[in-house]
Design an enzyme around this catalytic site. Structure first.
Site: not given
Length: 386
Positions: A226-229
């Site tokens: 996934s993506h942190a932001a």
């Protein structure tokens, strides 16, 4: 057909990944790359594995289109030969241990004193000067020092990147640095001394998490695929245990996703999900809403819906899936290159140039071109070849 770098000669005292990656790209553009190897065994990367019909997968990837000369650089003959080679070269590349090139008389100051027009490129782990100058630098270790491992992996466990990304980053900056130096040389006649460190190359690639942490107060969390932001972004489970990967980049796409994919237009303005920052903060609840729809749909159906709606998506492919990728086949991206074990498949370099077909000549055996190169230099018979 004349290659863009035809007429350029590169002598490379190289091993492992970083320097060979840089020089292979120069060779693909038509430069003559003479790879200096240990007599007999050659570059130690030849022994990493035997998976490509007895050859190392790393070596096959990094060393097509080069000539190999076997030289003992501790001998008078070897030093004489390499100086004769460099005197005729446009570029010299080396990624030996710190200080080794200078001890052999092959440092930038030494070689450019006798050959001012030379482009001299040195790759190291941490660069000259500072407390890490002599520190051993392997790809995993540089990934750690550059902070990459701290932001890669799951919330529970950090993980290194599965390819030699620090080496590749350094190799890419060496390649572009050499090209830049050659452009300047063409204008001014001036050579160049280039220094590239794996740490600094990879640190440049760490720009997003570095700025996020420096000015946001906390580093981005490890988030697996996934993506942190950004949310939603990453893998989502579908029927039968399959997964689809997707990414929403802006609020317009988020509205379309809610309406056309989830059939829940009200989620677009839900107070938990109305902006990207809110979606990241409520990522668990967001994932539950998406999986509630996807779990009853086959992955192929989800991808069709995403495509129709213009939402970015991907299947998770393994290495066999990459080799068989229909886009690579449709764009004719595969060639065969020769090798000591017969023809091998190879990808065309990713930058295409009209009027130029990449060289993609054979992968050399250790010291395969020693006698021919010595004859060119008029030094045959002055010492034992590889």
């Amino acid at each position: 057909m004349i290659g863009p770098l035809e007429g350029i000669t590169v002598v490379s005292l190289e091993q492992a990944v970083a320097a060979p990656f840089a020089t292979r790209q120069l060779a693909d553009l038509g430069a003559r790359v003479i790879k200096v190897e240990r007599p007999g065994s050659g570059d130690f990367a030849r022994q990493y594995d035997e998976t490509v019909r007895g050859m190392s997968s790393h070596f096959v990837w990094l060393n097509r289109s080069k000539e190999s000369i076997g030289l003992d650089l501790k001998s008078e003959h070897g030093r004489r030969v390499i100086h004769a080679l460099v005197d005729r070269a446009d570029v010299f590349v080396q990624n030996l241990a710190p200080g080794a090139a200078d001890r052999l008389g092959l440092g930038a100051a030494q070689l450019r004193a006798r050959h001012p027009g030379l482009v001299h490129a040195s790759i190291s782990g941490y660069g000259a000067g500072g407390p890490y100058t002599e520190k051993k630098a392997y790809d995993l270790l540089v990934q750690c020092e550059a902070g990459l491992v701290s932001v890669t992996g799951t919330p529970e466990d950090p993980a290194k990147v599965g390819i030699s990304v620090a080496d590749i980053a350094a190799g890419m900056y060496t390649y572009t640095g050499v090209l830049t130096a050659l452009i300047r040389k063409g204008r001014t006649g001036e050579g160049a001394t280039l220094e590239i460190s794996m740490l600094e190359a990879l640190a440049e690639w760490m720009g997003f998490p570095m700025y996020y942490a420096r000015y946001g107060g906390t580093p981005p969390v490890r988030s697996g695929a996934s993506h942190a932001a950004i949310a939603p972004y990453g893998p989502f489970d579908c029927a039968g245990g399959e997964r689809v990967f997707l990414g929403i980049q802006n609020e317009r796409e988020w509205v379309v996703f809610c309406e056309k994919i989830l059939g829940r237009p009200e989620l677009a303005t839900d107070e938990r999900f109305a902006t990207n920052s809110l979606r990241v903060a409520h990522s668990g609840a967001l994932r539950a809403e998406i999986v509630r729809v996807f779990r009853d749909l086959a992955a192929a159906e989800v991808i069709d819906r995403l495509e129709d709606a213009g939402i970015a998506n991907a299947r998770l492919r393994d290495m066999a899936g990459l080799v068989e990728h229909e886009q690579l086949a449709a764009r004719d991206r595969w060639r065969q290159v020769g090798s000591p074990v017969g023809p091998l498949m190879a990808l065309v370099p990713p930058v295409t140039m009209d009027g130029h077909e990449p060289v993609m000549a054979p992968i050399p055996a250790p010291g395969e071109h020693t006698e021919r190169i010595l004859a060119e230099l008029g030094l045959e018979g002055t010492g034992a070849p590889a």
